[in-house]
Scaffold this motif. Structure first.
Motif, PDB file in Angstrom:
ATOM      1  N   PRO A  26       1.033  10.030  -7.082  1.00  0.00           N
ATOM      2  CA  PRO A  26       0.022   9.529  -7.679  1.00  0.00           C
ATOM      3  C   PRO A  26       0.604   9.170  -9.144  1.00  0.00           C
ATOM      4  O   PRO A  26       1.855   9.624  -9.546  1.00  0.00           O
ATOM      5  CB  PRO A  26      -1.033  10.430  -7.546  1.00  0.00           C
ATOM      6  CG  PRO A  26      -0.312  11.741  -7.648  1.00  0.00           C
ATOM      7  CD  PRO A  26       1.073  11.394  -6.931  1.00  0.00           C
TER       8      PRO A  26
ATOM      9  N   LYS B 170       7.951   6.466  -2.724  1.00  0.00           N
ATOM     10  CA  LYS B 170       6.862   5.483  -3.157  1.00  0.00           C
ATOM     11  C   LYS B 170       6.123   5.982  -4.236  1.00  0.00           C
ATOM     12  O   LYS B 170       5.144   6.657  -3.962  1.00  0.00           O
ATOM     13  CB  LYS B 170       6.152   4.619  -1.924  1.00  0.00           C
ATOM     14  CG  LYS B 170       5.760   3.439  -2.415  1.00  0.00           C
ATOM     15  CD  LYS B 170       4.414   2.894  -2.328  1.00  0.00           C
ATOM     16  CE  LYS B 170       3.300   3.447  -2.794  1.00  0.00           C
ATOM     17  NZ  LYS B 170       3.142   3.147  -4.654  1.00  0.00           N
ATOM     18  N   PRO B 171       6.523   5.757  -5.653  1.00  0.00           N
ATOM     19  CA  PRO B 171       5.720   6.252  -6.678  1.00  0.00           C
ATOM     20  C   PRO B 171       4.429   5.027  -6.680  1.00  0.00           C
ATOM     21  O   PRO B 171       4.350   4.009  -6.296  1.00  0.00           O
ATOM     22  CB  PRO B 171       6.603   5.987  -7.786  1.00  0.00           C
ATOM     23  CG  PRO B 171       7.578   4.765  -7.482  1.00  0.00           C
ATOM     24  CD  PRO B 171       7.969   5.040  -5.898  1.00  0.00           C
TER      25      PRO B 171
ATOM     26  N   GLU C 231       1.966   2.611  -8.462  1.00  0.00           N
ATOM     27  CA  GLU C 231       2.241   1.381  -8.977  1.00  0.00           C
ATOM     28  C   GLU C 231       2.017   1.221 -10.487  1.00  0.00           C
ATOM     29  O   GLU C 231       2.683   0.587 -11.229  1.00  0.00           O
ATOM     30  CB  GLU C 231       1.563   0.072  -8.489  1.00  0.00           C
ATOM     31  CG  GLU C 231       0.005   0.200  -8.114  1.00  0.00           C
ATOM     32  CD  GLU C 231      -0.395   1.114  -6.928  1.00  0.00           C
ATOM     33  OE1 GLU C 231       0.425   1.857  -6.719  1.00  0.00           O
ATOM     34  OE2 GLU C 231      -1.610   1.112  -6.495  1.00  0.00           O
TER      35      GLU C 231
ATOM     36  N   ALA D 169       1.172  -0.995  -2.231  1.00  0.00           N
ATOM     37  CA  ALA D 169       1.593   0.344  -1.483  1.00  0.00           C
ATOM     38  C   ALA D 169       1.588   0.098   0.007  1.00  0.00           C
ATOM     39  O   ALA D 169       2.352   0.801   0.755  1.00  0.00           O
ATOM     40  CB  ALA D 169       0.631   1.248  -1.987  1.00  0.00           C
TER      41      ALA D 169
ATOM     42  N   PHE E  24       2.371  13.233   0.995  1.00  0.00           N
ATOM     43  CA  PHE E  24       1.329  12.510   0.092  1.00  0.00           C
ATOM     44  C   PHE E  24       0.486  13.284  -0.857  1.00  0.00           C
ATOM     45  O   PHE E  24      -0.066  14.251  -0.556  1.00  0.00           O
ATOM     46  CB  PHE E  24       0.552  11.782   1.198  1.00  0.00           C
ATOM     47  CG  PHE E  24      -0.357  10.882   0.332  1.00  0.00           C
ATOM     48  CD1 PHE E  24      -0.370   9.727  -0.268  1.00  0.00           C
ATOM     49  CD2 PHE E  24      -1.881  10.969   0.272  1.00  0.00           C
ATOM     50  CE1 PHE E  24      -1.348   9.141  -0.929  1.00  0.00           C
ATOM     51  CE2 PHE E  24      -2.871  10.374  -0.325  1.00  0.00           C
ATOM     52  CZ  PHE E  24      -2.617   9.484  -0.847  1.00  0.00           C
ATOM     53  N   THR E  25       0.444  12.847  -2.203  1.00  0.00           N
ATOM     54  CA  THR E  25      -0.626  13.278  -3.176  1.00  0.00           C
ATOM     55  C   THR E  25      -1.582  12.082  -3.393  1.00  0.00           C
ATOM     56  O   THR E  25      -0.869  11.068  -3.961  1.00  0.00           O
ATOM     57  CB  THR E  25       0.213  14.098  -4.287  1.00  0.00           C
ATOM     58  OG1 THR E  25       0.702  14.972  -3.774  1.00  0.00           O
ATOM     59  CG2 THR E  25      -0.820  14.457  -5.190  1.00  0.00           C
ATOM     60  N   GLY E  26      -2.803  12.008  -3.295  1.00  0.00           N
ATOM     61  CA  GLY E  26      -3.463  10.945  -3.856  1.00  0.00           C
ATOM     62  C   GLY E  26      -4.852  11.271  -3.210  1.00  0.00           C
ATOM     63  O   GLY E  26      -5.481  12.536  -3.109  1.00  0.00           O
TER      64      GLY E  26
ATOM     65  N   LEU F 159      -6.292   7.768   6.038  1.00  0.00           N
ATOM     66  CA  LEU F 159      -5.402   6.556   6.496  1.00  0.00           C
ATOM     67  C   LEU F 159      -4.071   6.718   7.004  1.00  0.00           C
ATOM     68  O   LEU F 159      -3.702   6.562   7.895  1.00  0.00           O
ATOM     69  CB  LEU F 159      -5.504   5.588   5.457  1.00  0.00           C
ATOM     70  CG  LEU F 159      -5.533   4.063   5.626  1.00  0.00           C
ATOM     71  CD1 LEU F 159      -6.737   3.490   6.428  1.00  0.00           C
ATOM     72  CD2 LEU F 159      -5.430   3.182   4.249  1.00  0.00           C
ATOM     73  N   LEU F 160      -3.367   7.401   5.904  1.00  0.00           N
ATOM     74  CA  LEU F 160      -2.102   7.748   6.592  1.00  0.00           C
ATOM     75  C   LEU F 160      -2.016   8.723   7.647  1.00  0.00           C
ATOM     76  O   LEU F 160      -0.969   8.368   8.556  1.00  0.00           O
ATOM     77  CB  LEU F 160      -1.268   8.570   4.945  1.00  0.00           C
ATOM     78  CG  LEU F 160      -1.041   7.482   3.990  1.00  0.00           C
ATOM     79  CD1 LEU F 160      -0.566   8.633   2.769  1.00  0.00           C
ATOM     80  CD2 LEU F 160      -0.462   6.192   4.184  1.00  0.00           C
TER      81      LEU F 160
HETATM   82  P1  ADP Z   1      -5.702   7.350  -6.879  1.00  0.00           P
HETATM   83  O1  ADP Z   1      -7.105   6.909  -6.192  1.00  0.00           O
HETATM   84  O2  ADP Z   1      -5.698   8.435  -7.621  1.00  0.00           O
HETATM   85  O3  ADP Z   1      -4.953   6.031  -7.370  1.00  0.00           O
HETATM   86  P2  ADP Z   1      -4.641   6.742  -4.382  1.00  0.00           P
HETATM   87  O4  ADP Z   1      -4.743   7.320  -3.044  1.00  0.00           O
HETATM   88  O5  ADP Z   1      -5.150   5.117  -4.340  1.00  0.00           O
HETATM   89  O6  ADP Z   1      -4.999   7.716  -5.462  1.00  0.00           O
HETATM   90  O7  ADP Z   1      -3.061   6.517  -4.805  1.00  0.00           O
HETATM   91  C1  ADP Z   1      -2.030   7.425  -4.598  1.00  0.00           C
HETATM   92  C2  ADP Z   1      -0.679   6.556  -3.859  1.00  0.00           C
HETATM   93  O8  ADP Z   1      -0.902   6.046  -2.670  1.00  0.00           O
HETATM   94  C3  ADP Z   1      -0.027   5.745  -4.747  1.00  0.00           C
HETATM   95  O9  ADP Z   1       1.176   5.795  -4.883  1.00  0.00           O
HETATM   96  C4  ADP Z   1      -0.583   4.391  -4.295  1.00  0.00           C
HETATM   97  O10 ADP Z   1       0.219   3.457  -4.369  1.00  0.00           O
HETATM   98  C5  ADP Z   1      -0.565   4.970  -2.655  1.00  0.00           C
HETATM   99  N1  ADP Z   1      -1.595   4.003  -1.940  1.00  0.00           N
HETATM  100  C6  ADP Z   1      -2.583   3.620  -2.398  1.00  0.00           C
HETATM  101  N2  ADP Z   1      -3.203   2.725  -1.363  1.00  0.00           N
HETATM  102  C7  ADP Z   1      -2.549   2.902  -0.317  1.00  0.00           C
HETATM  103  C8  ADP Z   1      -2.544   2.625   1.035  1.00  0.00           C
HETATM  104  N3  ADP Z   1      -3.754   1.840   1.835  1.00  0.00           N
HETATM  105  N4  ADP Z   1      -1.489   2.884   1.953  1.00  0.00           N
HETATM  106  C9  ADP Z   1      -0.537   3.719   1.420  1.00  0.00           C
HETATM  107  N5  ADP Z   1      -0.431   4.274   0.195  1.00  0.00           N
HETATM  108  C10 ADP Z   1      -1.529   3.842  -0.836  1.00  0.00           C
END
Ligand code: ADP
Length: 491
Positions: free
Chosen positions: A162, A187-188, A190, A221, A239-241, A248-249
């Motif tokens: 994230p 994958k950092p 964006e 992403a 994954f962190t997010g 989804l992942l």
């Molecule tokens: P935040 O809401 O804190 O931005 P996200 O879960 O959207 O958290 O983002 C965390 C990471 O997951 C980022 O690297 C982002 O690019 C990635 N990401 C966002 N949407 C998707 C997706 N649909 N599939 C895979 N990775 C994603």
């Protein structure tokens, strides 16, 4: 000498080198597409980085797979030597790395520096811990047989990270993976690719073999994540997010049954009992609520105060919040930087509006700060209730919402009334209560009279929908190994 972004000469040099490294990465992958990195402090353009997609992700996985054979065959000590060199290089550049982090992410420079050093400590710690990845010999059930447990690296790992901690969320995943003998494709986020690219640049200088650690920057992403989550040669995703993307992942990984570590959203309770040391509780609330302008998954989201001390606690917290300077992270003295983007500002504004409409009292702030842009004013709400959106939503902004409670049993039920279970904080001088409450709270991280819970030696992770697995600590290393049982007969 300062650059257009008010960077020091070391910071400007690192930005230049990282941009050149990014360009070189694009050339290596033969991709000319780029996307812009924007400074949240003033919306200015910082750099362009390669906009990679499925083909580049695939190439990174192939390189990681090919590097795995040699990297996993090295001794733990040989791997530790390279990790240690990476750690040293990061520390040598820590001030410049902190400036780069602030530039793309917005947090105050002192916090960015704290993150760089904190993140680097994981590399040092796991380099050492990798040497202690012992297997087992199990007492045998038959005299002519032996039962051995081998611990081996899982294989190629995909990491998706994230923007709120763009450096330490990478090192916390990468260092145990590499120490265990895995190779990794990152994958950092964006919004913050430069910190990741700078880390990769220093990793290459430290001597990691080609493919052991790759960064795939992408605006979209999904394109990269789809490859990482479905490729048969990727054996684990870390994954962190957000919880939404984590789920989804998890679905995407089911096709190839990958191992998963997930650090997802939180809805942290912060509980102040009548007998708390109020000064310490206020200081703790300031740190955990307002660090990174509240943009942390472990940030206090719901502040519960026992009715007897509510008035006093609210008054002291208000005084402390009113003192916090808001401004660009690179400006001396700033405590609250900008939010990451306009969507974040809109979301925080609508949470405050909903709370006030449903009866919360706005004691401070509540709107965009006078600096405008993406600066949200530090905000204090009292009289919050569970009917408000702010009760169930991760705020991710500098907004403290205070809820009143009467009894220990009541506050435990309220604190657990959420699908999340990452961090919980509570303040009491009663040792019996420290244990009673800690054992009843459904959270993976507990801070009793403490808010700084994470360090490399301790496990970090959530219960319920806040995630799977642990990062940091010996448990975090085990998350990157496969256990094999070897039954040896014919003795
Ligand atoms: P935040 O809401 O804190 O931005 P996200 O879960 O959207 O958290 O983002 C965390 C990471 O997951 C980022 O690297 C982002 O690019 C990635 N990401 C966002 N949407 C998707 C997706 N649909 N599939 C895979 N990775 C994603």
């Amino acid at each position: 000498m300062t650059s257009p972004h008010n960077l020091s000469s070391a910071g400007a040099k690192l930005l230049f080198e990282t941009s050149a490294f990014a360009e070189g990465l694009g050339m290596r992958h033969r991709t000319t597409a780029t996307f812009a990195v924007i400074n949240p402090a003033d919306d200015s353009h910082i750099a362009d980085v390669p906009d990679m997609g499925a083909a580049e992700a695939e190439a990174a996985v192939v390189a990681a797979k090919s590097a795995f054979a040699d990297w996993s065959a090295l001794t733990a000590r040989a791997r530790a030597d390279i990790l240690r060199r990476w750690y040293d290089l990061i520390l040598q550049s820590k001030d410049a790395l902190a400036e780069l982090l602030t530039l793309e992410q917005g947090k105050p420079l002192a916090e960015a520096l704290g993150e760089i050093v904190f993140g680097a400590q994981f590399i040092e710690w796991f380099a050492e811990e990798g040497k202690r990845l012992y297997g087992d010999i199990i007492p045998s059930h038959a005299s002519d047989k032996r039962c051995l447990v081998l611990k081996q690296p899982i294989g190629v790992v995909g990491a998706i990270t994230p923007w709120n901690f763009p450096s330490s969320m990478i090192t916390r995943k990468v260092s145990p993976a590499l120490a265990a003998g895995c190779t990794i494709v990152i994958k950092p986020a964006e919004d913050t690719p430069l910190s990741a690219l700078a880390l990769q640049m220093l990793a290459e200088a430290a001597g990691f073999p080609h493919g052991a650690l790759s960064v795939v920057t992408a605006k979209r992403a999904e394109d990269v994540a789809d490859v990482l989550t479905t490729h048969p040669d990727v054996r684990k995703i870390s994954f962190t997010g957000s919880t939404r993307v984590g789920k989804l992942l998890m679905q995407q990984c089911s096709g190839t049954v990958k191992k998963l570590s997930l650090e997802l959203g939180g809805n942290s309770p912060f509980i102040v009992f009548d007998d708390a040391d109020l000064d310490a509780a206020v200081a703790g609330a300031i740190v955990t609520k307002f660090r990174n302008a509240g943009q942390a998954c472990v940030a206090a989201n719901r502040i519960y105060v026992q009715s007897g001390v509510m008035a006093e606690f609210a008054a002291r917290l208000k005084a402390a919040i009113a003192d916090m300077p808001v401004g660009p992270g690179l400006e001396a003295g700033t405590r609250i930087g900008p939010l990451i983007n306009q969507a974040a500002v809109d979301k925080v504004g609508s949470l405050v509006k909903d709370a006030v409409e449903k009866g919360a009292y706005l004691a401070l702030g509540g709107a965009l700060h006078e600096r405008g842009g993406q600066y949200f004013a530090p905000t204090l709400l009292t009289g919050a209730t569970r009917e408000m959106d702010i009760f169930s939503t991760e705020i991710f902004g500098p907004v403290a919402a205070l809820y009143s409670f009467e009894t220990e049993a009541e506050v435990i039920a309220l604190a657990n009334d959420t699908p999340y279970g990452l961090a919980a904080y509570y303040w009491t001088r009663d040792i019996g209560r420290v244990f009673r409450v800690g054992e009843a709270l459904e959270y993976g991280l507990l801070g009793a009279n403490e808010v700084l819970t994470s360090n490399p030696a301790t496990p970090f992770g959530g219960m319920k929908e806040s995630g799977l697995g642990r990062e940091g600590s010996k448990y975090g290393l085990e998350d990157f190994i496969e256990i094999k049982y070897l039954a040896l007969g014919g003795i």
